[in-house]
Structure formats: structure tokens, C-alpha cells
Design a protein around this motif. Structure first.
Motif: not given
Length: 217
Positions: A142, A166, A194
Motif C-alpha cells: 500500500t 496484502d 488493511l
């Protein structure tokens, strides 16, 4: 006729026979490798699918997903029965990609957007020389979220504090045309939340288009 001329003519005919294509085999060359390496750009679009996070009042939602970058493909073996034919047309291969991705989810009245780097690593099986089935993992890192402060049913969520990455389970199918065109469709199942206190997982359903240039063939 001069015997040297006769020998020269026989040598030419012999070499021509060696280099001629066997019947029914297209593009055969004695120096072909048994594999083919290709590299090129690809872009894709599809759906982003989020799971519920009851603690923040975030319900399952769908949005758009986009990605673009480079794909590297290795295809091994020869398709024909006796080992003739073009290299890189066999049963097995693999693909590694480096992609920039953007995903958006509808959360209440707000659009939640995530930017990331995606690295799919996939094994491939080819029922035909051009059509392949693929499976593997996609590593996601991310980069950031927009907006940084997002209201939910129970609190304000500071998305700037959400990070990490992830590991997605990836399944799909691809078609590689002989002239380089690449088409693929994949489902990427998100396996990681997340954040520690944010249970939302994001999966994607993607369709992509690319063009692969020969590196080694």
C-alpha cells in the motif's frame, strides 16, 4: 560436366533440404530454443470488492480498480509431438509483473481510494499454444489512501494511519497471440486486512490488455 561443379550443386541441394521446413510445421528453425521470453507493457481495469467492517460501520461495497505496468513471461517447450516446431509453445510457463494499482470503494457517501504496487507471480499451464490457465500469488504494498480523514457510522477513520500490504490469491486465464497481443482475466482474492483494527479485505476482478515483445525466442 566438371566434377567440382557437380559436387557444389549437390552441397547446395543438401543444405537446402536441411533448412527446409518439415511438412505441416510452421516457422521451424534448427537453432530455435525450447523456450521463449517476452516482456512488455500491460494495462487493466475491473472491480474492487471490499468486505464488511462492523466496528467502523463499513459495509461491503464495490468500486473500480485500475492497474498498469510491465509483464515478463517465460513459456517453455514445443507443442508438436516429435519435438519440432517453434520453441515456447509447450505446456508450462510463468509470469511475473510489476504494476501500479489504484482501487476505489464506496463507503457511505464517500469514495475511498487506495494506491498500491502489485507484483503477481504466477505459474501457467497451456492447454493450447496460446491459451493458458494461471494461478499464484499477488504481493501488494500500500502506498496511500484518499481521503486521509473519512467519516464512518461510529467514528472518523484516519486513513493515513492504514498501511502494510496484502498477499492475494490469484486465479485467471490468458491468451497470447503469436504477434504479441496479450489478453487476461483474473480474480485476486484479498487475504489480509488493511490494518489490525480494520477488518476490511479488498479483492479485485480484473481484465487486462498488453503487448509482449520477444526478448529471447
Amino acid at each position: 560436366m566438371n566434377k567440382h561443379l557437380i559436387l557444389a550443386m549437390l552441397a547446395v541441394l543438401f543444405c537446402k533440404g536441411l533448412l527446409a521446413q518439415p511438412p505441416g510445421v510452421s516457422g521451424f528453425r534448427l537453432y530455435d530454443r525450447d523456450y521463449k521470453l517476452t516482456l512488455g507493457p500491460k494495462v487493466g481495469a475491473g472491480l474492487a470488492i471490499g468486505t464488511d467492517t462492523p466496528a467502523f460501520g463499513i459495509e461491503s461495497s464495490k468500486g473500480m480498480a485500475y492497474q498498469g505496468g510491465l509483464a515478463f513471461n517465460a513459456h517453455f517447450g514445443r507443442r508438436t509431438r516429435f519435438g519440432f516446431g517453434n520453441g515456447g509453445t509447450g505446456w508450462f510457463g510463468f509470469e511475473v509483473e510489476a504494476l501500479y494499482g489504484a482501487r476505489s470503494l464506496k463507503v457511505g457517501d464517500a469514495n475511498w481510494q487506495m494506491r498500491c504496487v502489485e507484483i503477481p507471480v504466477l505459474a501457467q499451464v497451456y492447454p493450447t499454444a496460446q491459451l493458458g490457465l494461471e494461478a499464484g500469488m499477488t504481493l501488494v504494498r500500500t502506498l496511500g489512501f484518499t481521503p486521509e480523514l473519512m467519516p464512518t457510522d461510529n467514528a472518523f477513520l484516519h486513513t493515513g494511519q492504514i498501511g502494510g500490504g496484502d498477499v492475494m490469491l490469484t486465479l485467471g486465464a490468458c491468451y497470447k497471440a503469436p504477434f504479441g497481443l496479450l489478453l487476461d482475466a483474473r480474480y485476486n482474492l484479498g487475504l489480509s486486512t488493511l490494518a489490525g483494527n480494520l477488518d476490511t479485505k479488498v479483492s479485485t476482478l480484473m481484465v487486462s490488455l498488453g503487448y509482449l515483445f520477444d526478448v529471447v525466442k
